[in-house]
Design a protein around this motif. Structure first.
Motif, PDB file in Angstrom:
ATOM      1  N   VAL A 187       0.841  -1.206   0.000  1.00  0.00           N
ATOM      2  CA  VAL A 187       0.000   0.000   0.000  1.00  0.00           C
ATOM      3  C   VAL A 187       0.871   1.250   0.000  1.00  0.00           C
ATOM      4  O   VAL A 187       0.595   2.220  -0.732  1.00  0.00           O
ATOM      5  CB  VAL A 187      -0.954  -0.016   1.209  1.00  0.00           C
ATOM      6  N   LEU A 188       1.933   1.244   0.811  1.00  0.00           N
ATOM      7  CA  LEU A 188       2.843   2.383   0.858  1.00  0.00           C
ATOM      8  C   LEU A 188       3.465   2.642  -0.517  1.00  0.00           C
ATOM      9  O   LEU A 188       3.561   3.798  -0.964  1.00  0.00           O
ATOM     10  CB  LEU A 188       3.946   2.121   1.893  1.00  0.00           C
ATOM     11  N   THR A 189       3.867   1.582  -1.191  1.00  0.00           N
ATOM     12  CA  THR A 189       4.465   1.716  -2.534  1.00  0.00           C
ATOM     13  C   THR A 189       3.491   2.363  -3.507  1.00  0.00           C
ATOM     14  O   THR A 189       3.842   3.302  -4.240  1.00  0.00           O
ATOM     15  CB  THR A 189       4.878   0.329  -3.062  1.00  0.00           C
ATOM     16  N   LEU A 190       2.257   1.883  -3.519  1.00  0.00           N
ATOM     17  CA  LEU A 190       1.257   2.416  -4.450  1.00  0.00           C
ATOM     18  C   LEU A 190       0.891   3.863  -4.111  1.00  0.00           C
ATOM     19  O   LEU A 190       0.669   4.683  -5.011  1.00  0.00           O
ATOM     20  CB  LEU A 190       0.008   1.531  -4.430  1.00  0.00           C
ATOM     21  N   VAL A 191       0.841   4.193  -2.820  1.00  0.00           N
ATOM     22  CA  VAL A 191       0.517   5.571  -2.410  1.00  0.00           C
ATOM     23  C   VAL A 191       1.629   6.529  -2.835  1.00  0.00           C
ATOM     24  O   VAL A 191       1.364   7.625  -3.354  1.00  0.00           O
ATOM     25  CB  VAL A 191       0.287   5.636  -0.885  1.00  0.00           C
ATOM     26  N   VAL A 192       2.875   6.126  -2.633  1.00  0.00           N
ATOM     27  CA  VAL A 192       4.004   6.979  -3.016  1.00  0.00           C
ATOM     28  C   VAL A 192       4.006   7.219  -4.527  1.00  0.00           C
ATOM     29  O   VAL A 192       4.207   8.345  -4.994  1.00  0.00           O
ATOM     30  CB  VAL A 192       5.341   6.352  -2.567  1.00  0.00           C
ATOM     31  N   ILE A 193       3.764   6.172  -5.308  1.00  0.00           N
ATOM     32  CA  ILE A 193       3.717   6.328  -6.767  1.00  0.00           C
ATOM     33  C   ILE A 193       2.610   7.299  -7.166  1.00  0.00           C
ATOM     34  O   ILE A 193       2.797   8.171  -8.019  1.00  0.00           O
ATOM     35  CB  ILE A 193       3.495   4.963  -7.443  1.00  0.00           C
ATOM     36  N   THR A 352      10.036  -8.410  -1.602  1.00  0.00           N
ATOM     37  CA  THR A 352       9.269  -8.923  -2.749  1.00  0.00           C
ATOM     38  C   THR A 352       7.872  -8.299  -2.799  1.00  0.00           C
ATOM     39  O   THR A 352       7.299  -8.149  -3.883  1.00  0.00           O
ATOM     40  CB  THR A 352       9.143 -10.449  -2.670  1.00  0.00           C
ATOM     41  N   ALA A 353       7.324  -7.918  -1.656  1.00  0.00           N
ATOM     42  CA  ALA A 353       5.997  -7.290  -1.636  1.00  0.00           C
ATOM     43  C   ALA A 353       6.016  -5.951  -2.367  1.00  0.00           C
ATOM     44  O   ALA A 353       5.022  -5.559  -2.984  1.00  0.00           O
ATOM     45  CB  ALA A 353       5.521  -7.090  -0.194  1.00  0.00           C
ATOM     46  N   VAL A 354       7.135  -5.252  -2.319  1.00  0.00           N
ATOM     47  CA  VAL A 354       7.254  -3.959  -3.004  1.00  0.00           C
ATOM     48  C   VAL A 354       7.270  -4.162  -4.508  1.00  0.00           C
ATOM     49  O   VAL A 354       6.589  -3.450  -5.258  1.00  0.00           O
ATOM     50  CB  VAL A 354       8.530  -3.227  -2.526  1.00  0.00           C
ATOM     51  N   LEU A 355       8.047  -5.145  -4.974  1.00  0.00           N
ATOM     52  CA  LEU A 355       8.064  -5.443  -6.411  1.00  0.00           C
ATOM     53  C   LEU A 355       6.693  -5.936  -6.875  1.00  0.00           C
ATOM     54  O   LEU A 355       6.255  -5.620  -7.988  1.00  0.00           O
ATOM     55  CB  LEU A 355       9.130  -6.490  -6.715  1.00  0.00           C
ATOM     56  N   ALA A 356       6.035  -6.720  -6.032  1.00  0.00           N
ATOM     57  CA  ALA A 356       4.690  -7.192  -6.384  1.00  0.00           C
ATOM     58  C   ALA A 356       3.734  -6.020  -6.561  1.00  0.00           C
ATOM     59  O   ALA A 356       2.891  -6.015  -7.472  1.00  0.00           O
ATOM     60  CB  ALA A 356       4.175  -8.148  -5.300  1.00  0.00           C
ATOM     61  N   ALA A 357       3.877  -5.001  -5.714  1.00  0.00           N
ATOM     62  CA  ALA A 357       3.023  -3.818  -5.839  1.00  0.00           C
ATOM     63  C   ALA A 357       3.275  -3.107  -7.164  1.00  0.00           C
ATOM     64  O   ALA A 357       2.334  -2.625  -7.816  1.00  0.00           O
ATOM     65  CB  ALA A 357       3.274  -2.871  -4.668  1.00  0.00           C
ATOM     66  N   LEU A 358       4.538  -3.019  -7.579  1.00  0.00           N
ATOM     67  CA  LEU A 358       4.859  -2.404  -8.869  1.00  0.00           C
ATOM     68  C   LEU A 358       4.181  -3.154 -10.010  1.00  0.00           C
ATOM     69  O   LEU A 358       3.642  -2.544 -10.947  1.00  0.00           O
ATOM     70  CB  LEU A 358       6.369  -2.396  -9.101  1.00  0.00           C
ATOM     71  N   LEU A 359       4.193  -4.470  -9.934  1.00  0.00           N
ATOM     72  CA  LEU A 359       3.597  -5.270 -11.004  1.00  0.00           C
ATOM     73  C   LEU A 359       2.066  -5.222 -10.949  1.00  0.00           C
ATOM     74  O   LEU A 359       1.400  -5.308 -11.982  1.00  0.00           O
ATOM     75  CB  LEU A 359       4.089  -6.713 -10.919  1.00  0.00           C
ATOM     76  N   ILE A 360       1.511  -5.102  -9.758  1.00  0.00           N
ATOM     77  CA  ILE A 360       0.057  -4.926  -9.649  1.00  0.00           C
ATOM     78  C   ILE A 360      -0.350  -3.613 -10.319  1.00  0.00           C
ATOM     79  O   ILE A 360      -1.347  -3.557 -11.043  1.00  0.00           O
ATOM     80  CB  ILE A 360      -0.380  -4.946  -8.169  1.00  0.00           C
ATOM     81  N   GLN A 361       0.461  -2.566 -10.099  1.00  0.00           N
ATOM     82  CA  GLN A 361       0.164  -1.297 -10.766  1.00  0.00           C
ATOM     83  C   GLN A 361       0.290  -1.440 -12.284  1.00  0.00           C
ATOM     84  O   GLN A 361      -0.517  -0.900 -13.050  1.00  0.00           O
ATOM     85  CB  GLN A 361       1.113  -0.206 -10.272  1.00  0.00           C
ATOM     86  N   LEU A 366      -2.662  -2.087 -17.578  1.00  0.00           N
ATOM     87  CA  LEU A 366      -2.993  -2.903 -18.750  1.00  0.00           C
ATOM     88  C   LEU A 366      -4.500  -3.081 -18.913  1.00  0.00           C
ATOM     89  O   LEU A 366      -4.994  -3.304 -20.028  1.00  0.00           O
ATOM     90  CB  LEU A 366      -2.315  -4.274 -18.644  1.00  0.00           C
ATOM     91  N   LEU A 367      -5.243  -2.994 -17.820  1.00  0.00           N
ATOM     92  CA  LEU A 367      -6.701  -3.176 -17.892  1.00  0.00           C
ATOM     93  C   LEU A 367      -7.375  -2.059 -18.690  1.00  0.00           C
ATOM     94  O   LEU A 367      -8.336  -2.313 -19.420  1.00  0.00           O
ATOM     95  CB  LEU A 367      -7.299  -3.216 -16.480  1.00  0.00           C
ATOM     96  N   GLU A 368      -6.885  -0.834 -18.537  1.00  0.00           N
ATOM     97  CA  GLU A 368      -7.448   0.336 -19.240  1.00  0.00           C
ATOM     98  C   GLU A 368      -8.977   0.365 -19.120  1.00  0.00           C
ATOM     99  O   GLU A 368      -9.713   0.385 -20.100  1.00  0.00           O
ATOM    100  CB  GLU A 368      -7.043   0.314 -20.720  1.00  0.00           C
ATOM    101  N   LEU A 369      -9.459   0.394 -17.880  1.00  0.00           N
ATOM    102  CA  LEU A 369     -10.899   0.316 -17.624  1.00  0.00           C
ATOM    103  C   LEU A 369     -11.673   1.475 -18.241  1.00  0.00           C
ATOM    104  O   LEU A 369     -12.810   1.299 -18.696  1.00  0.00           O
ATOM    105  CB  LEU A 369     -11.142   0.268 -16.111  1.00  0.00           C
ATOM    106  N   LYS A 370     -11.066   2.659 -18.289  1.00  0.00           N
ATOM    107  CA  LYS A 370     -11.772   3.805 -18.881  1.00  0.00           C
ATOM    108  C   LYS A 370     -12.088   3.556 -20.348  1.00  0.00           C
ATOM    109  O   LYS A 370     -13.181   3.880 -20.840  1.00  0.00           O
ATOM    110  CB  LYS A 370     -10.937   5.074 -18.722  1.00  0.00           C
ATOM    111  N   GLN A 371     -11.131   2.978 -21.067  1.00  0.00           N
ATOM    112  CA  GLN A 371     -11.366   2.684 -22.479  1.00  0.00           C
ATOM    113  C   GLN A 371     -12.420   1.605 -22.652  1.00  0.00           C
ATOM    114  O   GLN A 371     -13.226   1.658 -23.588  1.00  0.00           O
ATOM    115  CB  GLN A 371     -10.060   2.261 -23.152  1.00  0.00           C
ATOM    116  N   VAL A 372     -12.423   0.624 -21.761  1.00  0.00           N
ATOM    117  CA  VAL A 372     -13.432  -0.441 -21.850  1.00  0.00           C
ATOM    118  C   VAL A 372     -14.825   0.140 -21.612  1.00  0.00           C
ATOM    119  O   VAL A 372     -15.775  -0.186 -22.340  1.00  0.00           O
ATOM    120  CB  VAL A 372     -13.126  -1.558 -20.827  1.00  0.00           C
TER     121      VAL A 372
END
Length: 501
Positions: A187-193, A352-361, A366-372
């Protein structure tokens, strides 16, 4: 007295320098930005693929130096891609790590052959809806897999197991020290990004992903959180030359080669189309770029490393950082190599949890929900192709899901191209039926339905002169119907188009 006049010497044409001095500063700065973006992603993709982290860095180095020097694209940057983690994990699980080099080498050779055969341009004809569905499916699988390292659990091998394990994952993440620590760091990783992306543009030249990794890793170190960290050793010791040559007779392994080649090629060339719209420099030469990607993958295969594609995240960072020539992407590969040779221990502080957060982002992007959502509102049939392709990839695998989506897109296009109109004009003693559009076998049931509903005992005039295309199936059906009516003593007149298929 004669005078000798020397003929003017032809001007010597000097080719423009490959890397002009005036652009060196811009390329140097851009290369450092791309290096900082690529470093955590190279490691993260390798870990998510279930292979040693060093193999991801080797692929990043090859993508920068080897592909960077070859003709094809100017601004596009290659390396290990999040979109291939699903394929790599499946291939390694099925054939073993020893076979990875053989698969990647074979895929590279296939890419080179496709480029030499000038097939690269054909990838531009693939339906954008299929591509979007493919990327969305990869994003879903990526997110589904990476939530497990966040919770401190090993990632299940198959999709059904990943869904089934979610309740246990939730309990572990919310009740155990390892799970709570991993969840906090993610969560911290995603918030900082997210917060970093709102800062002024000059500040954002330093990638938010790098800042997030540094901050989260520092917090984990200072607080002594009980989380698993990555392990990065010597690149030379990690080199894994292919040895499983006997597998070349295995149809499953050959299928993996073909799948890697097709998916990597498609992702690279679609990325090229997107990157070309970001800058005003030389545009991508698709077939040469395909050969360059193939050469890079062949080298990665000989080293036993991960497969590569052109990566939109690094490529866009390269453009936005002001790169002018290929030098920026070559230098980024050099910085990767130097960093891991001189400071490999630094990477071992990253959880590894930090790298996992990067890949989750990355998966979320890749989902591009707005375009869908926009597609659902404006083009429901296109949205159906996107959702079907993504769903099939999650339910089966990448190749089957993509092929199903491609087949449905082709069928949808065929139906749309064969639009067929029918108008009836009834009179007391005759009926006039006017046809328009394209009369193909796909519309044969509708054509026969209209003909069979025409009343008996009246003169029938079929006007098909406005039909743009009348294929053999519909032509024969009309002639057969007219012959039957005539045998019943009904008068039938058929006006066919000038040319029939």
């Amino acid at each position: 007295m004669s005078t000798h006049v020397e003929a003017p010497r032809p001007a010597v044409r000097r080719s423009a320098p490959r890397w002009p001095k005036e652009s060196f500063g811009a390329d140097l700065g851009a290369s450092l930005v791309v290096f900082l973006v690529a470093l955590p992603l190279c490691v993260g993709v390798a870990v998510a693929s279930g292979v040693p982290a060093e193999l991801g860095i080797i692929t990043g180095v090859v993508g920068g130096i080897v592909v960077g020097l070859l003709p094809g694209s100017t601004m596009q940057v290659s390396g290990p891609a999040a979109g291939l983690t699903v394929l790599v994990a499946s291939a390694v699980g099925q054939h073993g790590l020893a076979a990875l080099g053989v698969i990647v080498l074979g895929a590279g050779v296939l890419q080179i052959l496709m480029g030499v055969s000038r097939i690269g341009s054909w990838f531009r004809a693939i339906s954008p809806s299929v591509v979007q569905g493919m990327l969305a499916g990869i994003g879903l699988v990526l997110i589904l897999g990476q939530i497990y390292p966040v919770g401190g659990l090993p990632q299940p091998a198959h999709t059904p197991e990943k869904f089934a394990g979610i309740p246990d994952l939730a309990i572990t993440a919310l009740t155990t020290p390892v799970g709570l620590s991993g969840l906090f760091l993610a969560v911290l990783t995603l918030v900082v990004i997210s917060l970093w992306g709102r800062l002024p543009e000059k500040v954002r030249l330093v990638p938010g992903a790098l800042i997030a990794v540094v901050v989260a890793s520092a917090v984990a170190l200072v607080a002594a959180l009980p989380v698993k960290k990555i392990e990065v050793g010597s690149l030379l010791e990690a080199i894994n030359p292919p040895t499983a040559w006997g597998g070349l007779l295995d149809p499953a392994l050959l299928g993996s080669m073909l799948t890697f080649a097709l998916i990597a090629s498609a992702e690279s060339l679609f990325s090229a189309a997107a990157v070309d719209r970001m800058h005003n420099g030389p545009k991508t030469q698709y077939n040469k770029e395909l050969v360059a990607q193939g050469a890079g993958n062949a080298v990665c295969g000989l080293l036993g490393a991960l497969p590569m594609t052109a990566v939109i995240v690094r490529s866009s960072a390269n453009v936005q950082a002001g790169a002018r020539t290929k030098l920026s992407r070559v230098l980024h590969g050099c910085w990767l190599l130097l960093f891991v040779m001189l400071l490999p221990g630094v990477l071992n502080f990253i959880p590894t949890a930090v790298l996992a957060a990067l890949l989750i982002q990355a998966g979320w992007k890749l989902l591009e929900l707005k375009q869908v959502v926009a597609l659902v509102r404006e083009h429901k049939s296109e949205a159906f192709v996107v959702v079907l392709t993504a769903g099939m990839i999650v339910a089966t695998d990448l190749l089957i899901g993509t092929l199903v989506g491609l087949g449905v897109a082709i069928l949808k296009t065929a139906l749309e191209m064969s639009r067929f109109s029918v108008e009836h004009h009834h009179r007391e003693d005759h009926v006039r039926v006017e046809f328009g559009g394209n009369a193909t076998f796909l519309r044969l049931p509708r054509l026969l339905d209209h003909l069979e509903r025409l009343p008996d005992g009246k003169h029938v005039h079929l006007d098909m002169t406005m039909v743009r295309h009348l294929d053999r199936a519909c032509h024969q059906a009309v002639e057969h119907w007219a012959a039957q009516r005539r045998r019943s003593q009904d008068s039938v007149e058929v006006a066919l188009p000038a040319r029939t298929g």
